[in-house]
Scaffold this active site. Structure first.
Site, short mmCIF file in Angstrom:
data_model
loop_
_atom_site.label_atom_id
_atom_site.label_comp_id
_atom_site.label_asym_id
_atom_site.label_seq_id
_atom_site.Cartn_x
_atom_site.Cartn_y
_atom_site.Cartn_z
N HIS A 45 0.85 -1.21 0.00
CA HIS A 45 0.00 0.00 0.00
C HIS A 45 0.88 1.25 0.00
CE1 HIS A 45 -2.82 -2.94 2.03
NE2 HIS A 45 -3.59 -2.46 1.08
N ARG A 105 -1.25 -12.13 3.53
CA ARG A 105 -1.48 -13.56 3.77
C ARG A 105 -0.18 -14.35 3.97
NH1 ARG A 105 -6.52 -16.00 0.71
NH2 ARG A 105 -7.87 -14.20 0.81
#
Ligand code: PAF
Length: 304
Positions: free
Chosen positions: A44, A195
């Site tokens: 991000h 993840r």
């Protein structure tokens, strides 16, 4: 509300009205937008950095969008790390973040209209997650109408989402440049993802097999002097994946058009190129990744 030192503050807007007031006061400056569901990571922040290079003002949003979760996907378990996220955005010198207080800010009780991309329920990721693309298209459309950015930034890692948003902007005439930023990778090639934290140490060591397999298929296409069939490309990818016993399940291997994610029968040396993508499981962790081949990269990275 403002967070940060006196020299650099993060403006936090909790309601649509508050953001609209902030936006109006900016005038006609270029505004780069990074939509997120929080649980921020380096991926991000790399989108924020790109936005800061290209735009006068950078805004992010943090909203865990319920409509993109299926009934079997646990919305309540989605990580919520707001304090940490706000700190990261402050350090990255984001100007403003839109954080709707609750779902009611974003959704009416019984909305009548939504954005439906029917073709996407047939693509591999769409079959795996039937509610996902409608939910994403609808929330991104709403966020675009609230934030009114000039540029918006998405990570290539979710390539089907990138193609969907590019097509929504094209088909519905949003005056927004969509910038797709290359996937950040660990030194062994594994795409960065929240993840990855769920992988056990021995699984993490071998998880770069996905990148290696996609890369083998890409090289296979690039080295071919003539047209290669989709079957041959998939076989090459599968050959490498099958060499790793920790891969418990290959969900799909896709060779698709970068325009609409429709599966292609063959790839020629002078054609439109393709997106090779795959989803697989290592232990109980689902990993996805993709690579762009040939002219597909021009189409994806072009933001006009
Ligand atoms: O990629 C995401 O985090 C989400 O799908 C997005 C684009 C913020 C929409 O909720």
């Amino acid at each position: 509300m403002r967070l940060g030192s006196t020299t650099r503050c993060l403006h936090i807007c909790r309601s649509i009205e508050e953001f609209r007031k902030y936006r109006k006061a900016l005038g006609v400056k270029t505004l780069g937008f990074v939509p997120t569901m929080g649980a921020l990571h380096d991926g991000h922040i790399s989108l924020v950095k790109k936005a800061k290079e290209e735009c006068d003002i950078v805004a992010a949003s943090i909203f865990v969008n319920p409509t993109q979760f299926g009934p079997h996907e646990d919305l309540d378990k989605y990580p919520r790390t707001l304090e940490r996220d706000l700190h990261m955005l402050t350090l990255a010198q984001v100007d403003c973040v839109f954080v709707p207080d609750d779902n009611k800010v974003m959704y009416d009780d019984k909305p009548l209209v939504r954005v439906e991309p029917p073709a996407f329920s047939a693509i591999f990721e769409g079959v795996a997650r039937p509610d996902f693309f409608r939910g994403v298209a609808t929330i991104v459309c709403k966020l675009f109408n609230i934030i009114t950015p000039t540029h918006a930034y998405f990570g290539q890692k979710d390539i089907s989402q990138c193609i969907l948003i590019k097509r929504m902007v094209h088909d519905l005439n949003f005056p927004i440049h969509i910038r797709v930023c290359e996937t950040l990778r660990a030194t062994d090639g594994l795409a960065l993802s929240s993840r990855n934290a769920y992988l056990m140490a021995h699984e993490r060591e071998r998880a770069s097999i996905l990148y290696k397999a996609l890369n083998a298929s890409k090289i296979y296409i690039e080295n071919a002097k003539s047209e290669v069939t989709r079957q041959a490309i998939i076989q090459e990818c599968e050959r490498v994946l099958r060499s790793e016993e920790l891969v418990t399940h290959i969900e799909y291997i896709s060779v698709a058009s970068s325009w609409d994610m429709v599966e292609l029968d063959s790839i020629g040396p002078h054609g439109q190129g393709c997106v090779i993508s795959s989803a697989l499981h290592i232990g109980s962790v689902r990993l996805i990744d993709n690579l762009l081949v040939g002219r597909a990269a021009d189409l994806i990275y072009d933001s006009t």
